[in-house]
Design an enzyme around this catalytic site. Structure first.
Site, PDB file in Angstrom:
ATOM      1  N   TYR A 104      56.184  54.047  53.599  1.00  0.00           N
ATOM      2  CA  TYR A 104      56.530  55.364  53.505  1.00  0.00           C
ATOM      3  C   TYR A 104      56.964  55.485  52.281  1.00  0.00           C
ATOM      4  O   TYR A 104      56.724  56.476  51.595  1.00  0.00           O
ATOM      5  CB  TYR A 104      57.330  55.786  54.923  1.00  0.00           C
TER       6      TYR A 104
ATOM      7  N   PRO B  78      46.668  63.405  55.683  1.00  0.00           N
ATOM      8  CA  PRO B  78      48.213  63.636  55.104  1.00  0.00           C
ATOM      9  C   PRO B  78      49.127  63.031  55.847  1.00  0.00           C
ATOM     10  O   PRO B  78      50.377  63.018  55.484  1.00  0.00           O
ATOM     11  CB  PRO B  78      48.344  65.141  55.063  1.00  0.00           C
TER      12      PRO B  78
ATOM     13  N   TYR C  87      57.732  63.597  63.270  1.00  0.00           N
ATOM     14  CA  TYR C  87      56.364  63.442  63.357  1.00  0.00           C
ATOM     15  C   TYR C  87      56.202  63.113  65.037  1.00  0.00           C
ATOM     16  O   TYR C  87      56.804  62.223  65.346  1.00  0.00           O
ATOM     17  CB  TYR C  87      56.009  61.991  62.766  1.00  0.00           C
TER      18      TYR C  87
ATOM     19  N   LYS D  55      50.887  60.539  51.427  1.00  0.00           N
ATOM     20  CA  LYS D  55      50.634  59.689  50.162  1.00  0.00           C
ATOM     21  C   LYS D  55      49.805  60.495  49.055  1.00  0.00           C
ATOM     22  O   LYS D  55      49.513  59.748  48.024  1.00  0.00           O
ATOM     23  CB  LYS D  55      49.835  58.268  50.708  1.00  0.00           C
TER      24      LYS D  55
ATOM     25  N   HIS E 233      65.761  62.185  51.336  1.00  0.00           N
ATOM     26  CA  HIS E 233      65.712  61.930  52.865  1.00  0.00           C
ATOM     27  C   HIS E 233      65.741  60.488  52.800  1.00  0.00           C
ATOM     28  O   HIS E 233      65.266  59.621  52.194  1.00  0.00           O
ATOM     29  CB  HIS E 233      64.674  62.632  53.497  1.00  0.00           C
TER      30      HIS E 233
HETATM   31  P1  RFL Z   1      44.253  68.348  42.825  1.00  0.00           P
HETATM   32  O1  RFL Z   1      45.594  68.902  43.241  1.00  0.00           O
HETATM   33  O2  RFL Z   1      43.147  68.779  43.912  1.00  0.00           O
HETATM   34  O3  RFL Z   1      43.905  69.075  41.473  1.00  0.00           O
HETATM   35  C1  RFL Z   1      42.713  69.176  40.922  1.00  0.00           C
HETATM   36  C2  RFL Z   1      42.621  70.107  40.160  1.00  0.00           C
HETATM   37  O4  RFL Z   1      41.244  70.268  39.380  1.00  0.00           O
HETATM   38  C3  RFL Z   1      40.838  71.525  39.267  1.00  0.00           C
HETATM   39  N1  RFL Z   1      39.099  71.199  39.008  1.00  0.00           N
HETATM   40  C4  RFL Z   1      38.554  71.514  37.898  1.00  0.00           C
HETATM   41  N2  RFL Z   1      39.168  71.927  36.456  1.00  0.00           N
HETATM   42  C5  RFL Z   1      38.360  72.096  35.582  1.00  0.00           C
HETATM   43  N3  RFL Z   1      36.910  72.065  35.667  1.00  0.00           N
HETATM   44  C6  RFL Z   1      36.287  71.746  36.923  1.00  0.00           C
HETATM   45  N4  RFL Z   1      35.084  71.553  36.912  1.00  0.00           N
HETATM   46  C7  RFL Z   1      37.360  71.478  38.068  1.00  0.00           C
HETATM   47  N5  RFL Z   1      37.201  71.088  39.398  1.00  0.00           N
HETATM   48  C8  RFL Z   1      38.309  71.028  40.088  1.00  0.00           C
HETATM   49  C9  RFL Z   1      40.982  72.070  40.659  1.00  0.00           C
HETATM   50  O5  RFL Z   1      41.066  73.525  40.424  1.00  0.00           O
HETATM   51  C10 RFL Z   1      42.699  71.591  40.854  1.00  0.00           C
HETATM   52  O6  RFL Z   1      43.534  72.400  40.255  1.00  0.00           O
HETATM   53  O7  RFL Z   1      44.143  67.114  42.671  1.00  0.00           O
HETATM   54  P2  RFL Z   1      45.131  65.744  42.008  1.00  0.00           P
HETATM   55  O8  RFL Z   1      45.721  66.498  40.731  1.00  0.00           O
HETATM   56  O9  RFL Z   1      44.613  64.602  42.221  1.00  0.00           O
HETATM   57  O10 RFL Z   1      46.370  65.695  43.256  1.00  0.00           O
HETATM   58  C11 RFL Z   1      46.181  65.305  44.586  1.00  0.00           C
HETATM   59  C12 RFL Z   1      47.031  66.041  45.638  1.00  0.00           C
HETATM   60  O11 RFL Z   1      46.933  67.454  45.112  1.00  0.00           O
HETATM   61  C13 RFL Z   1      46.804  65.868  46.896  1.00  0.00           C
HETATM   62  O12 RFL Z   1      46.357  64.652  47.122  1.00  0.00           O
HETATM   63  C14 RFL Z   1      47.736  66.128  47.727  1.00  0.00           C
HETATM   64  O13 RFL Z   1      48.119  67.608  47.982  1.00  0.00           O
HETATM   65  C15 RFL Z   1      47.518  65.553  49.343  1.00  0.00           C
HETATM   66  N6  RFL Z   1      48.547  65.974  50.250  1.00  0.00           N
HETATM   67  C16 RFL Z   1      49.939  65.371  50.481  1.00  0.00           C
HETATM   68  N7  RFL Z   1      50.128  64.317  49.360  1.00  0.00           N
HETATM   69  C17 RFL Z   1      51.263  63.665  49.439  1.00  0.00           C
HETATM   70  O14 RFL Z   1      51.635  62.673  48.394  1.00  0.00           O
HETATM   71  N8  RFL Z   1      52.373  63.919  50.466  1.00  0.00           N
HETATM   72  C18 RFL Z   1      52.115  64.932  51.309  1.00  0.00           C
HETATM   73  O15 RFL Z   1      53.098  65.183  51.889  1.00  0.00           O
HETATM   74  C19 RFL Z   1      50.973  65.577  51.293  1.00  0.00           C
HETATM   75  N9  RFL Z   1      50.749  66.637  52.248  1.00  0.00           N
HETATM   76  C20 RFL Z   1      48.569  67.182  51.174  1.00  0.00           C
HETATM   77  C21 RFL Z   1      49.438  67.275  52.223  1.00  0.00           C
HETATM   78  C22 RFL Z   1      47.234  67.810  51.114  1.00  0.00           C
HETATM   79  C23 RFL Z   1      47.080  68.748  52.021  1.00  0.00           C
HETATM   80  N10 RFL Z   1      45.861  69.470  51.804  1.00  0.00           N
HETATM   81  C24 RFL Z   1      45.696  70.925  51.900  1.00  0.00           C
HETATM   82  C25 RFL Z   1      44.888  69.165  51.379  1.00  0.00           C
HETATM   83  C26 RFL Z   1      49.224  68.377  53.177  1.00  0.00           C
HETATM   84  C27 RFL Z   1      48.062  69.081  53.030  1.00  0.00           C
HETATM   85  C28 RFL Z   1      48.043  70.090  53.887  1.00  0.00           C
HETATM   86  C1  PHB Z   2      54.539  68.541  53.773  1.00  0.00           C
HETATM   87  O1  PHB Z   2      55.877  68.489  53.740  1.00  0.00           O
HETATM   88  O2  PHB Z   2      53.786  69.112  53.643  1.00  0.00           O
HETATM   89  C2  PHB Z   2      54.222  67.087  54.212  1.00  0.00           C
HETATM   90  C3  PHB Z   2      55.251  66.059  54.731  1.00  0.00           C
HETATM   91  C4  PHB Z   2      54.904  64.906  55.185  1.00  0.00           C
HETATM   92  C5  PHB Z   2      53.688  64.537  55.603  1.00  0.00           C
HETATM   93  C6  PHB Z   2      52.571  65.573  55.193  1.00  0.00           C
HETATM   94  C7  PHB Z   2      52.896  66.798  54.854  1.00  0.00           C
HETATM   95  O3  PHB Z   2      53.214  63.283  56.049  1.00  0.00           O
END
Ligand code: RFL
Ligand code: PHB
Length: 396
Positions: A385, A293, A202, A297, A73
């Site tokens: 971004y 989110p 957005y 980032k 994109h």
């Molecule tokens: P994770 O993905 O939470 O993984 C951590 C893992 O550790 C495990 N764990 C354990 N394992 C062993 N022993 C234990 N005691 C443990 N305790 C926990 C867990 O089961 C898990 O599998 O962290 P990590 O790797 O730091 O990754 C971070 C990302 O997952 C997170 O920052 C993003 O998903 C945030 N986020 C977004 N980030 C972006 O860069 N772009 C996006 O578009 C974006 N959209 C989002 C998001 C997060 C969202 N939610 C649900 C929080 C949209 C949403 C809705």
């Molecule tokens: C997503 O595709 O899940 C998404 C994209 C952009 C954002 C947050 C989530 O800022």
């Protein structure tokens, strides 16, 4: 009892990317993951990869499918007052782009590579303690198949997310945390319907923020701002679609609807720990910091953290130098704070704050109009971004 060079707790994007980067450098690691493989591969979360994140995954050998299937994109669309305003991000950043590719897909690719290479990755293996971080041989104790195992390592990486034990294993007087809770949450849906847009939308609307993202040419991902105490049970599919259409409405644009396959509510917070190091225990990703989110980032910060850690550990094993390890926390936190500000800024620009007064609302309107009309403001939004390069010392 088991032994490795680097024990990695958590098989999210942070832990799995680090394991892959270390494997490329010939450094051994063992990854311990509390959940099952199926659970980790299905957890719907992020969708946007920064330019750098894409490059890191490709350079590490994990980018083949991402290059085939990822949607590149060049801009995003801001909507308010029922008008659309495109921000041509590539034009403001010397041609940099973002890639739409689900976190689930990144995780699947990294798990597949590790499993195919026969490298150690334990699912359903919960770390229950991390000890000896202040010595040269820390130990992760984990439970797997009813057995308790001690994993001895040179280093332990807490890549175990916000609720993990990595951060909690640092003595309270050695770590401080800063937190902000926002008075809203995101209701996110995944739907089997082609996206109604070419680029992410957005939208700010008096009823609250709405967003249109996607996962593929046939799967859409959309979000609605809701109250943090709200429940998905209050949101029928029909109500979700009509609220999305209302909040994103612009003349002549139609929102296509389809079967909703996933629905969840996520609270929003900003959180930063410091330091990210205690002896031989290092924190990375959501274990160390959370951003709302809106700036997309979270996953990208996780990958940026472990890129630094991989370089630091490689330096240590090649030359014995601890320089990279000593600088890790400070270098990583500079980027974390920049992303924290950007995520906060995007969040406050676009959401409806129930506690806002007339002054706050007037400022928000002025800011929206400014961003939509000023090249300087669009340049700032765009460079944040698409993602900043690793921030050199002395720069913010
Ligand atoms: P994770 O993905 O939470 O993984 C951590 C893992 O550790 C495990 N764990 C354990 N394992 C062993 N022993 C234990 N005691 C443990 N305790 C926990 C867990 O089961 C898990 O599998 O962290 P990590 O790797 O730091 O990754 C971070 C990302 O997952 C997170 O920052 C993003 O998903 C945030 N986020 C977004 N980030 C972006 O860069 N772009 C996006 O578009 C974006 N959209 C989002 C998001 C997060 C969202 N939610 C649900 C929080 C949209 C949403 C809705
Ligand atoms: C997503 O595709 O899940 C998404 C994209 C952009 C954002 C947050 C989530 O800022």
């Amino acid at each position: 009892m088991m032994r490795t060079q680097v024990a990695i707790v958590g098989a999210g994007p942070a832990g799995l990317t680090l394991a892959q980067l270390l494997a490329v450098q010939g450094i051994d690691s063992v990854v311990i993951e509390a959940r099952s493989r199926a659970y980790v591969e299905k957890r719907i979360r992020a969708g946007i990869l920064e330019h750098n994140t894409r490059d890191v995954l490709i350079e590490s050998g994990a980018g083949a499918r991402l290059q085939r299937e990822g949607l590149v994109h060049h801009g995003i669309e801001l909507r308010f007052d029922n008008q659309a305003h495109r921000v041509a991000m590539s034009d403001y950043t010397g041609g940099r782009t973002v890639t739409v590719y689900g976190q689930t897909e990144v995780v699947k690719d990294l798990v597949n590579i590790r499993v195919a290479a026969g490298l150690p990755l334990y699912f359903d293996a919960k770390a229950v303690s991390i000890t000896g971080a202040d010595t040269d041989s820390p130990v992760v104790t984990f439970e797997h198949d009813g057995t308790i195992t001690e994993l001895h390592a040179d280093f332990v990486i807490g890549a175990d997310g916000f609720h993990g034990i990595g951060r909690q294993s640092i003595p309270a007087d050695q770590i401080s945390t800063i937190e902000k809770i926002y008075p809203f949450a995101w209701l996110g849906i995944l739907a089997d319907v082609p996206p109604s847009c070419d680029e992410l939308i957005y939208a700010n609307h008096p009823n609250g923020f709405a967003m249109h993202s996607m996962r593929s040419p046939s799967v859409s991902r959309l979000y609605l701002q809701v109250d943090p105490s709200d429940d998905v049970k209050n949101w029928s599919d029909a109500r979700i679609w009509s609220e999305l259409a209302l909040r994103m409405h612009t003349p002549g644009w139609d929102l296509k609807t389809g079967p909703i396959t996933d629905k969840s509510i996520t609270p929003m917070r900003s959180f930063v720990a410091s330091t990210l190091r205690y002896g031989r225990l290092f924190l990375a990703g959501d274990a160390a910091h959370i951003v709302p989110p809106t700036g997309a980032k979270g996953l990208n910060l996780a990958v940026a953290d472990v890129t630094l850690l991989s370089d630091a550990l490689t330096g240590f094993y090649r030359t014995g130098s601890e320089k990279g390890l000593e600088e890790y926390s400070e270098t990583a936190l500079r980027r974390v704070w920049r992303a924290s500000h950007f995520s906060y800024w995007m969040t406050t620009l676009l959401h409806v704050d129930p506690n806002a007064n007339e002054f706050d609302r007037a400022l928000q309107r002025s800011n929206l109009a400014y961003v939509a009309s000023s090249d300087a403001a669009k340049t700032s939004l765009s460079e944040n971004y698409v993602g900043l390069a690793v921030i050199p010392k002395g720069k913010v």
